[in-house]
Design a protein around this motif. Structure first.
Motif, PDB file in Angstrom:
ATOM      1  N   ASP A   1      11.583  15.888 121.715  1.00 56.88           N
ATOM      2  CA  ASP A   1      11.682  17.006 120.783  1.00 56.88           C
ATOM      3  C   ASP A   1      11.859  16.458 119.367  1.00 56.88           C
ATOM      4  O   ASP A   1      12.913  15.915 119.036  1.00 56.88           O
ATOM      5  CB  ASP A   1      12.878  17.884 121.150  1.00 56.88           C
TER       6      ASP A   1
ATOM      7  N   HIS B   1      12.436  17.858 116.564  1.00 55.61           N
ATOM      8  CA  HIS B   1      13.517  18.488 115.803  1.00 55.61           C
ATOM      9  C   HIS B   1      14.875  17.936 116.249  1.00 55.61           C
ATOM     10  O   HIS B   1      15.743  17.664 115.403  1.00 55.61           O
ATOM     11  CB  HIS B   1      13.463  20.001 115.978  1.00 55.61           C
ATOM     12  N   ARG B   2      15.064  17.758 117.539  1.00 50.72           N
ATOM     13  CA  ARG B   2      16.317  17.165 118.021  1.00 50.72           C
ATOM     14  C   ARG B   2      16.428  15.701 117.598  1.00 50.72           C
ATOM     15  O   ARG B   2      17.518  15.233 117.239  1.00 50.72           O
ATOM     16  CB  ARG B   2      16.399  17.294 119.546  1.00 50.72           C
TER      17      ARG B   2
ATOM     18  N   TRP C   1      15.127  14.425 114.930  1.00 49.15           N
ATOM     19  CA  TRP C   1      15.447  14.448 113.499  1.00 49.15           C
ATOM     20  C   TRP C   1      16.950  14.626 113.300  1.00 49.15           C
ATOM     21  O   TRP C   1      17.562  13.951 112.453  1.00 49.15           O
ATOM     22  CB  TRP C   1      14.683  15.588 112.826  1.00 49.15           C
ATOM     23  N   ASP C   2      17.563  15.502 114.074  1.00 54.02           N
ATOM     24  CA  ASP C   2      19.009  15.703 113.964  1.00 54.02           C
ATOM     25  C   ASP C   2      19.775  14.432 114.326  1.00 54.02           C
ATOM     26  O   ASP C   2      20.784  14.101 113.693  1.00 54.02           O
ATOM     27  CB  ASP C   2      19.457  16.847 114.882  1.00 54.02           C
TER      28      ASP C   2
ATOM     29  N   ASP D   1       9.491   9.732 112.065  1.00 58.22           N
ATOM     30  CA  ASP D   1       9.039  11.065 112.440  1.00 58.22           C
ATOM     31  C   ASP D   1       7.539  11.052 112.765  1.00 58.22           C
ATOM     32  O   ASP D   1       7.096  11.714 113.708  1.00 58.22           O
ATOM     33  CB  ASP D   1       9.337  12.039 111.303  1.00 58.22           C
TER      34      ASP D   1
ATOM     35  N   VAL E   1       9.026  17.492 110.392  1.00 55.52           N
ATOM     36  CA  VAL E   1      10.097  18.464 110.627  1.00 55.52           C
ATOM     37  C   VAL E   1      10.539  19.076 109.300  1.00 55.52           C
ATOM     38  O   VAL E   1      10.668  20.300 109.175  1.00 55.52           O
ATOM     39  CB  VAL E   1      11.284  17.797 111.355  1.00 55.52           C
ATOM     40  N   GLU E   2      10.764  18.245 108.302  1.00 49.57           N
ATOM     41  CA  GLU E   2      11.155  18.747 106.981  1.00 49.57           C
ATOM     42  C   GLU E   2       9.985  19.448 106.296  1.00 49.57           C
ATOM     43  O   GLU E   2      10.177  20.451 105.596  1.00 49.57           O
ATOM     44  CB  GLU E   2      11.655  17.582 106.112  1.00 49.57           C
TER      45      GLU E   2
ATOM     46  N   ARG F   1       9.783  23.014 107.133  1.00 51.68           N
ATOM     47  CA  ARG F   1      10.797  23.792 106.412  1.00 51.68           C
ATOM     48  C   ARG F   1      10.304  24.104 104.997  1.00 51.68           C
ATOM     49  O   ARG F   1      10.545  25.201 104.458  1.00 51.68           O
ATOM     50  CB  ARG F   1      12.111  23.012 106.346  1.00 51.68           C
TER      51      ARG F   1
END
Length: 388
Positions: free
Chosen positions: A87, A89-90, A92-93, A115, A299-300, A303
């Motif tokens: 994932d 997004h996960r 990235w966190d 990424d 991911v960014e 946004r």
């Protein structure tokens, strides 16, 4: 399903060319490989990534902070809910755990490099080209089957006189590009005007030429150039002042009616939002050049696209900097306005898949799982050295 190892190396992209601010004689880039225990068609799935030209390899922070975080993360923290894929997004966190807000700089480049490899990995596991995966997830399956690209060149170099500059631009047109770009701001106003006029002699019109200052000008100089070049009706006037000087950009918009472009050196959602709020950018004519590989990755970038929609901007006003396959996939899968291209510059990172020529200013994408690095022979040869 797990990540077995993450590898990084710095490679030179040195060249004797220069823009208005820097030369590229000592420029480097980071390349990463994320090796997994997943097998597809009898081969181990490996995700590759790198970052765009103009920023040096962030090897230190990749090796000391971000790669260890990814390798030490639990399986539950990096897989999707049903455990069938990684994932982004996960992940990235995980990468940003312990990082304070602000201070983007080279940190954003390091995360953006990883990424890219993550998305390459995810698409390969699903056995889809990245552009198709993005379209399926975020655009109801709609893919642009070709993407507008322009040829970025016209750098200053010791032996490039007007004739050689003209020959360079004629060669880009012969390759199929309809729009070419050249550097300005590294010479006097009078000399730059002569260079621009030399190029205008060989391109169809001013709308076929963009100029790029690379952030060199103060407001007074920016306005002086604007007054001189406005009659040429150029494709755009790019990154005229410091990328964070939103007041300069906003004031310049009062003096220059034709399209402008900026954003390649803004590395976060917050910086992009401040440009839209305070930079005087005009959604009916200006272009935004945010580059996911330099700005915390896709991911960014998604946004940023959501933010732009809130402010009434179309994704078609985005034409990313970088000239690489990652942004090309994003453009095709998420409906951007196009992508930069570097024909013959910054090899092997610049350029697109083998066998896909530029036709009337557009290029297609291969039906290859992942970002498509395997369809670019000179690049995949370099990337695979990390996995051996």
């Amino acid at each position: 399903m797990r990540i077995v190892e993450v590898r990084e190396m710095a490679v030179p992209i040195s060249s004797d060319i220069r823009n208005a601010y820097i030369d590229f004689s000592k420029m480097t880039a980071s390349v990463v490989a994320i090796i997994t225990d997943v097998v597809r068609n009898g081969k181990t799935v490996i995700g590759y990534g790198f970052h765009s030209n103009g920023r040096y390899a962030p090897s230190g922070i990749l090796r000391e902070r971000f790669i260890p975080r990814l390798q030490e993360a639990s399986t539950e923290d990096i897989l999707n809910e049903d455990g069938t894929n990684f994932d982004p997004h996960r992940i990235w966190d995980v990468l940003m755990t312990g990082e304070k807000p602000g201070g983007h700089g080279e940190r954003s480049v390091a995360v953006g490099t990883l990424d890219m490899a993550v998305w390459d990995l995810v698409a390969k596991i699903e056995e889809k080209p990245l552009y198709q995966l993005l379209a399926d997830r975020y655009r109801k399956g709609q893919v642009d089957d070709k993407v507008f690209v322009y040829a970025a060149g016209g750098y200053y170099s010791p032996d490039k006189d007007y004739r050689k500059l003209q020959e360079e631009m004629k060669d880009y047109l012969a390759q199929g590009y309809n729009v070419v770009k050249m550097k300005i701001g590294g010479a006097s106003l009078e000399e730059d005007l002569r260079r621009i006029e030399a190029v205008l002699e060989v391109v169809p019109s001013g709308r076929s030429l963009a100029v790029d200052v690379n952030g060199r000008f103060d407001l007074e100089t920016a306005i002086r150039y604007a007054e001189k070049i406005e009659p040429y009706d150029l494709f755009w006037y790019e990154e005229v002042g410091d990328p964070l000087d939103y007041e300069l950009q906003a004031e310049l918009a009062k003096h220059y009616k034709n399209p402008m472009a900026t954003g390649e050196n803004l590395f976060s959602l917050q910086d992009a939002r401040n440009l839209i709020r305070h930079g005087g950018m005009r959604s009916d004519r200006d272009y935004l050049q945010f580059d996911c590989s330099l700005s915390y990755g896709l991911v960014e970038y998604m946004r940023i696209l959501d933010m732009l929609k809130e402010y009434g901007w179309s994704s078609r006003r985005c034409i990313p900097h970088g000239g690489h396959q990652m942004s090309l996939n994003i453009a095709a899968g998420l409906g951007l306005g196009g992508n930069e291209s570097y024909p013959g510059v910054f090899p092997p990172f610049g350029g697109f898949a083998d066998g896909y020529p530029i036709e009337d200013g557009y290029v297609g994408l291969p039906d290859v799982p992942g970002v498509g690095f395997e369809a670019k022979s000179d690049l995949i040869k370099l990337l695979r050295t990390l996995a051996n």
